[in-house]
Design a protein around this motif. Structure first.
Motif, PDB file in Angstrom:
ATOM      1  N   GLU A  68       0.811  -1.291   0.050  1.00  0.00           N
ATOM      2  CA  GLU A  68      -0.001   0.009   0.059  1.00  0.00           C
ATOM      3  C   GLU A  68       0.960   1.340   0.157  1.00  0.00           C
ATOM      4  N   GLY A  69       0.206   2.320  -0.178  1.00  0.00           N
ATOM      5  CA  GLY A  69       1.013   3.499  -0.368  1.00  0.00           C
ATOM      6  C   GLY A  69       1.848   3.836  -1.416  1.00  0.00           C
ATOM      7  N   TRP A  70       2.691   4.831  -1.469  1.00  0.00           N
ATOM      8  CA  TRP A  70       3.552   5.080  -2.784  1.00  0.00           C
ATOM      9  C   TRP A  70       4.358   3.673  -2.996  1.00  0.00           C
ATOM     10  N   SER A  71       4.740   3.078  -1.978  1.00  0.00           N
ATOM     11  CA  SER A  71       5.398   1.874  -2.453  1.00  0.00           C
ATOM     12  C   SER A  71       4.891   0.836  -3.227  1.00  0.00           C
ATOM     13  N   ALA A  72       3.612   0.829  -3.287  1.00  0.00           N
ATOM     14  CA  ALA A  72       2.795  -0.122  -4.183  1.00  0.00           C
ATOM     15  C   ALA A  72       3.071  -0.109  -5.515  1.00  0.00           C
ATOM     16  N   TYR A  73       3.470   1.183  -5.915  1.00  0.00           N
ATOM     17  CA  TYR A  73       3.961   1.456  -7.217  1.00  0.00           C
ATOM     18  C   TYR A  73       5.295   0.611  -7.808  1.00  0.00           C
ATOM     19  N   VAL A  74       6.165   0.551  -6.703  1.00  0.00           N
ATOM     20  CA  VAL A  74       7.348  -0.054  -6.759  1.00  0.00           C
ATOM     21  C   VAL A  74       7.231  -1.738  -6.622  1.00  0.00           C
ATOM     22  N   ALA A  75       6.685  -2.132  -5.378  1.00  0.00           N
ATOM     23  CA  ALA A  75       6.290  -3.443  -5.118  1.00  0.00           C
ATOM     24  C   ALA A  75       5.266  -3.964  -6.333  1.00  0.00           C
ATOM     25  N   GLY A  76       4.558  -3.158  -6.700  1.00  0.00           N
ATOM     26  CA  GLY A  76       3.421  -3.713  -7.679  1.00  0.00           C
ATOM     27  C   GLY A  76       4.348  -4.286  -9.105  1.00  0.00           C
ATOM     28  N   VAL A  77       5.361  -3.630  -9.345  1.00  0.00           N
ATOM     29  CA  VAL A  77       6.094  -4.121 -10.538  1.00  0.00           C
ATOM     30  C   VAL A  77       6.682  -5.387 -10.228  1.00  0.00           C
ATOM     31  N   VAL A  78       7.008  -5.494  -8.962  1.00  0.00           N
ATOM     32  CA  VAL A  78       7.681  -6.738  -8.473  1.00  0.00           C
ATOM     33  C   VAL A  78       7.061  -7.837  -8.482  1.00  0.00           C
ATOM     34  N   ALA A  79       5.557  -7.613  -7.943  1.00  0.00           N
ATOM     35  CA  ALA A  79       4.655  -8.579  -7.949  1.00  0.00           C
ATOM     36  C   ALA A  79       4.214  -8.813  -9.529  1.00  0.00           C
ATOM     37  N   VAL A  80       4.079  -8.118 -10.243  1.00  0.00           N
ATOM     38  CA  VAL A  80       3.495  -8.510 -11.651  1.00  0.00           C
ATOM     39  C   VAL A  80       4.600  -9.425 -12.325  1.00  0.00           C
ATOM     40  N   LEU A  81       6.070  -8.980 -12.031  1.00  0.00           N
ATOM     41  CA  LEU A  81       6.982  -9.805 -12.892  1.00  0.00           C
ATOM     42  C   LEU A  81       7.017 -11.153 -12.127  1.00  0.00           C
ATOM     43  N   ARG A  82       6.889 -11.393 -10.981  1.00  0.00           N
ATOM     44  CA  ARG A  82       7.043 -12.657 -10.188  1.00  0.00           C
ATOM     45  C   ARG A  82       5.705 -13.413 -10.761  1.00  0.00           C
ATOM     46  N   ARG A  83       4.436 -12.942 -11.095  1.00  0.00           N
ATOM     47  CA  ARG A  83       3.394 -13.464 -11.335  1.00  0.00           C
ATOM     48  C   ARG A  83       3.545 -14.019 -12.900  1.00  0.00           C
ATOM     49  N   ALA A 110       6.167   6.845 -14.826  1.00  0.00           N
ATOM     50  CA  ALA A 110       7.519   7.251 -14.896  1.00  0.00           C
ATOM     51  C   ALA A 110       8.244   6.243 -13.898  1.00  0.00           C
ATOM     52  N   LEU A 111       7.556   6.200 -12.674  1.00  0.00           N
ATOM     53  CA  LEU A 111       8.243   5.354 -11.507  1.00  0.00           C
ATOM     54  C   LEU A 111       8.211   3.704 -12.098  1.00  0.00           C
ATOM     55  N   GLU A 112       6.963   3.545 -12.313  1.00  0.00           N
ATOM     56  CA  GLU A 112       7.007   2.002 -12.771  1.00  0.00           C
ATOM     57  C   GLU A 112       7.784   1.436 -13.802  1.00  0.00           C
ATOM     58  N   CYS A 113       7.983   2.643 -14.871  1.00  0.00           N
ATOM     59  CA  CYS A 113       8.791   2.051 -15.952  1.00  0.00           C
ATOM     60  C   CYS A 113      10.193   1.925 -15.807  1.00  0.00           C
ATOM     61  N   ALA A 114      10.653   2.938 -14.948  1.00  0.00           N
ATOM     62  CA  ALA A 114      12.013   3.042 -14.225  1.00  0.00           C
ATOM     63  C   ALA A 114      12.264   1.661 -13.481  1.00  0.00           C
ATOM     64  N   VAL A 115      11.318   1.534 -12.650  1.00  0.00           N
ATOM     65  CA  VAL A 115      11.614   0.268 -11.616  1.00  0.00           C
ATOM     66  C   VAL A 115      11.681  -0.946 -12.485  1.00  0.00           C
TER      67      VAL A 115
END
Ligand code: GLA
Length: 347
Positions: A68-83, A110-115
């Motif tokens: 949750e919060g802003w870190s979800a944009y970063v952790a969300g990318v990790v989640a999608v890659l793992r899925r 910009a954040l999601e693509c860079a991550v």
């Protein structure tokens, strides 16, 4: 380390999720991300803005979508890659963003693509630019929970300096359209009203329901449909105007787009209206809200001899009604993620 830009949408607003046409360009403001495997079962996220605060999320929570919060944009990318079966484990991720959040300039893309790009490098995933955009888009849709269209991620990845990017969102077909207003005597000003919106707050998703779910003969459905159809026509006409260097015509189309967003889709607000009116009254040949609306920014096309006077007039107009002076940026079209390390101007 990888970096991805924010964007200004020149025209084609609230059409991407409806499979329509959009014409955004990347700007010089970017978000940078670095990633390093840490050999543990946690992702640690640090941002330049809060250097002493480290958000630590267990991979099990990421896999369950408990972010949750802003870190979800970063952790969300990790989640999608793992899925998607990519071998991404515990990582230390640092991000530094110059794209102001909530300003309608696609800071989250910009954040999601860079991550996504830096994780691809760190774990040797060899993702293509299209895959990076798709992962970033899925993170926002499926993990953060904002049902955004594909515009922001595609332009953040594929933009070329000196060009706007025409995207057919039904097919993801892309075309780079030369866009160099300065060479024609114009500045592109982005006026950030400092009114902040969150796409997660529901109004954005509601506009999609007007288009997709409301009764065919309801007023809101008719208005949303009228907006999307007319906006697609305006994007086609704007592309032609750019090709024929007809800047006055482009300006008129920006104004018509704004009026439709305000009158049909109801996504403007008093501060955006004040910015558009002030720009047009002081010499801009076109101005419109850019991004989702409900606050954020206006883009204006201004003869550069008048730019200083326009900036002063904006400060005065906002001050007269007790509003903070808007932040005005002169922007040019920059390179996307894929072109960041090369000379991005095709010959
Ligand atoms: C936000 C979304 C985009 C698009 C615009 C409105 O920026 O992220 O997908 O829908 O709003 O045009």
């Amino acid at each position: 380390m990888r970096s991805a830009p924010g964007r200004v949408n020149l025209i084609g607003e609230h059409t991407d999720y409806a499979g329509g046409l959009v014409l955004p360009f990347a700007i010089g403001l970017r978000t940078t991300a670095t990633a390093e495997a840490n050999g543990r079962d946690v992702v640690r996220i640090r941002s330049r803005e809060q250097p002493d605060e480290v958000v630590e999320v267990h991979l099990a929570d990421i896999d369950d979508g408990r972010v949750e919060g802003w870190s979800a944009y970063v952790a969300g990318v990790v989640a999608v890659l793992r899925r998607r079966g990519h071998d991404v484990g515990g990582t230390d991720i640092s991000v530094a963003g110059d794209v102001p959040p909530g300003a309608g300039l696609a800071s989250s893309a910009a954040l999601e693509c860079a991550v996504a790009a830096t994780l691809s490098d760190a774990f040797a995933l060899e993702l293509t630019d299209d895959e990076i955009a798709a992962v970033a888009h899925a993170a926002e849709n499926d993990v953060v929970g904002v049902p955004c269209g594909v515009m922001d991620q595609l332009v953040s990845v594929h933009a070329l300096a000196g060009h706007a990017l025409l995207i057919d969102c039904a097919t993801s077909q892309l075309e780079h359209i030369p866009f160099e207003p300065h060479a024609q005597g114009f500045d592109v000003l982005v006026v950030d009203t400092l009114v902040r919106h969150s796409l997660a707050d529901g109004a954005y998703a509601e506009r999609q329901r007007w288009f997709f779910e409301a009764d065919d003969d309801s007023d809101v459905h008719r208005r949303a449909t009228r907006h999307v159809q007319s906006e697609n026509e305006r994007v086609r006409a704007a592309t032609e105007a750019l090709r024929s260097a007809d800047w006055q015509r482009l300006g008129q189309l920006l104004v018509a787009s704004h009026e439709s967003l305000r009158d049909n889709l109801d996504v403007s607000c008093p501060e955006l209206e004040l910015a558009v009116e002030t720009l047009l009254r002081n010499g801009a040949i076109g101005a419109r809200l850019t991004g989702a609306g409900f606050g954020g920014s206006v883009v204006g096309l201004v003869p550069y001899t008048q730019a200083d006077a326009v900036v002063a007039a904006l400060g005065d107009a906002f001050g007269r009604v007790g509003l903070a002076r808007p932040v005005v940026r002169q922007v040019t079209s920059g390179a996307g993620l894929g072109a960041e390390s090369t000379d991005s101007r095709p010959t």
